[in-house]
Design a protein around this motif. Structure first.
Motif, short mmCIF file in Angstrom:
data_model
loop_
_atom_site.label_atom_id
_atom_site.label_comp_id
_atom_site.label_asym_id
_atom_site.label_seq_id
_atom_site.Cartn_x
_atom_site.Cartn_y
_atom_site.Cartn_z
N GLU A 1 28.88 27.58 -102.62
CA GLU A 1 27.58 27.04 -102.99
C GLU A 1 27.63 25.63 -103.59
O GLU A 1 26.62 25.07 -103.97
N HIS A 2 28.83 25.06 -103.64
CA HIS A 2 28.98 23.74 -104.25
C HIS A 2 28.67 22.63 -103.25
O HIS A 2 29.24 22.59 -102.16
N ASN A 3 27.77 21.71 -103.62
CA ASN A 3 27.42 20.63 -102.69
C ASN A 3 28.18 19.33 -102.97
O ASN A 3 28.07 18.39 -102.20
N PHE B 1 43.34 5.35 -95.35
CA PHE B 1 42.81 6.64 -95.79
C PHE B 1 41.38 6.80 -95.27
O PHE B 1 40.58 5.86 -95.35
N SER B 2 41.07 7.99 -94.81
CA SER B 2 39.68 8.27 -94.46
C SER B 2 39.38 9.72 -94.80
O SER B 2 40.20 10.62 -94.60
N ALA B 3 38.20 9.93 -95.34
CA ALA B 3 37.76 11.27 -95.71
C ALA B 3 36.44 11.55 -95.04
O ALA B 3 35.60 10.66 -94.88
N GLU B 4 36.28 12.80 -94.65
CA GLU B 4 35.03 13.21 -94.00
C GLU B 4 34.58 14.56 -94.53
O GLU B 4 35.40 15.37 -94.97
N ARG B 5 33.31 14.79 -94.42
CA ARG B 5 32.74 16.09 -94.74
C ARG B 5 31.57 16.30 -93.80
O ARG B 5 30.41 16.20 -94.19
N PRO B 6 31.87 16.55 -92.55
CA PRO B 6 30.87 16.43 -91.49
C PRO B 6 29.66 17.34 -91.61
O PRO B 6 28.56 16.97 -91.24
N LYS B 7 29.81 18.53 -92.11
CA LYS B 7 28.67 19.43 -92.19
C LYS B 7 28.35 19.80 -93.62
O LYS B 7 27.63 20.76 -93.89
N GLY B 8 28.88 19.04 -94.54
CA GLY B 8 28.59 19.31 -95.93
C GLY B 8 29.29 20.53 -96.47
O GLY B 8 28.93 21.00 -97.55
N SER B 9 30.30 21.02 -95.72
CA SER B 9 31.04 22.18 -96.23
C SER B 9 32.49 21.76 -96.51
O SER B 9 32.74 21.13 -97.53
N LEU C 1 44.61 16.44 -104.64
CA LEU C 1 43.78 17.49 -105.21
C LEU C 1 42.35 17.37 -104.71
O LEU C 1 41.81 16.28 -104.58
N CYS C 2 41.76 18.52 -104.48
CA CYS C 2 40.36 18.59 -104.11
C CYS C 2 39.62 19.37 -105.20
O CYS C 2 40.19 20.30 -105.80
N ALA C 3 38.40 18.98 -105.48
CA ALA C 3 37.58 19.69 -106.45
C ALA C 3 36.16 19.80 -105.91
O ALA C 3 35.75 19.01 -105.06
N SER C 4 35.43 20.76 -106.40
CA SER C 4 34.02 20.88 -106.01
C SER C 4 33.18 21.23 -107.22
O SER C 4 33.71 21.72 -108.24
N SER C 5 31.89 20.97 -107.11
CA SER C 5 30.99 21.26 -108.22
C SER C 5 29.57 21.45 -107.71
O SER C 5 29.25 21.11 -106.57
N PHE C 6 28.75 22.00 -108.60
CA PHE C 6 27.32 22.18 -108.33
C PHE C 6 26.59 21.62 -109.52
O PHE C 6 27.00 21.86 -110.65
N PRO C 7 25.51 20.87 -109.29
CA PRO C 7 24.81 20.24 -110.42
C PRO C 7 24.38 21.27 -111.45
O PRO C 7 23.76 22.28 -111.11
N GLU C 8 24.70 21.00 -112.71
CA GLU C 8 24.31 21.88 -113.80
C GLU C 8 23.16 21.25 -114.57
O GLU C 8 22.88 20.08 -114.44
#
Lengths: 116, 113
Positions: free
Chosen positions: A28-30, A65-73, A91-98
């Protein structure tokens, strides 16, 4: 386990080769973040996505370096023409607005890259 | 630019001793402040956070108070256990970024029985 996952966990490559890492955030993290950590140092920010939009990039993120997140997942981080100086933990991290606008970043286990 | 400075380790303590890890920062405005912990073989985990001056973050017996006047966010625990052995990172998120966390170099803590 519904935490942040990263693949592969370890990657050994020869200088000049291209590598790609994958990150699967908590579902559920965007927001999704990439950091790089070298031995004995804290993580250094590389880039940040909100949904599929890449909103911020560090000067550390050179044109190799290139980063992608094509479908938001899930997201991928590619390094072209690797150099020995690219050896690090990614390292990768994710979050959801609080509610207080200071969302907690949840980190994955990392991908350790060794460039020979 | 924003920066975080924390005390160098390793910090070696006996069980039940008092732990302090100093953290100071440089940033404009009022950043949000965090302590993350990395246990051996595991990923970074948020330990506690504070979003405004004089806020106190607390978790698992650890505390840290956001001091604007001294630009500090020192981590304390009154009685450490062997299981607290880990690397502790102080971090901030500045007011000009919704994404970027700026980390200190980390402080290794070793607690002996």
């Amino acid at each position: 386990d519904t935490g942040v996952s990263q693949d592969p966990r370890h990657k050994i490559t020869k200088r000049g080769q291209n590598v790609t890492f994958r990150c699967d955030p908590i579902s559920e993290h965007n927001r999704l973040y990439w950091y790089r950590q070298t031995l004995g140092q804290g993580p250094e920010f590389l880039t940040y996505f909100q949904n599929e939009a890449q909103l911020e990039k560090s000067r550390l993120l050179s044109d190799r370096f290139s980063a992608e997140r094509p479908k938001g997942s899930f997201s991928t981080l590619e390094i072209q023409r690797t150099e020995q100086g690219d050896s690090a933990m990614y390292l990768c991290a994710s979050s959801f607005p609080e509610g207080d606008a200071t969302d907690t970043q949840y980190f994955g286990p990392g991908t350790r890259l060794t460039v020979l | 630019g924003d920066s975080v400075t924390q005390m160098e380790g390793p910090v070696t303590l006996s069980e039940e001793a008092f732990l302090t890890i100093n953290c100071t920062y440089t940033a404009t405005g009022y950043p949000s402040l965090f302590w993350y912990v990395q246990y051996p073989g595991e990923g970074l985990q948020l330990l506690l956070k504070a979003t405004k001056a004089d806020d106190k973050g607390s978790n698992k017996g650890f505390e840290a108070t956001y001091r604007k006047e001294t630009t500090s966010f020192h981590l304390e625990k009154g009685s450490v256990q062997v299981s607290d052995s880990a690397v502790y990172f102080c971090a901030l998120r500045g007011t000009d970024s919704w994404g970027k966390l700026q980390f200190g170099a980390g402080t290794q803590v070793v607690v002996t029985p």
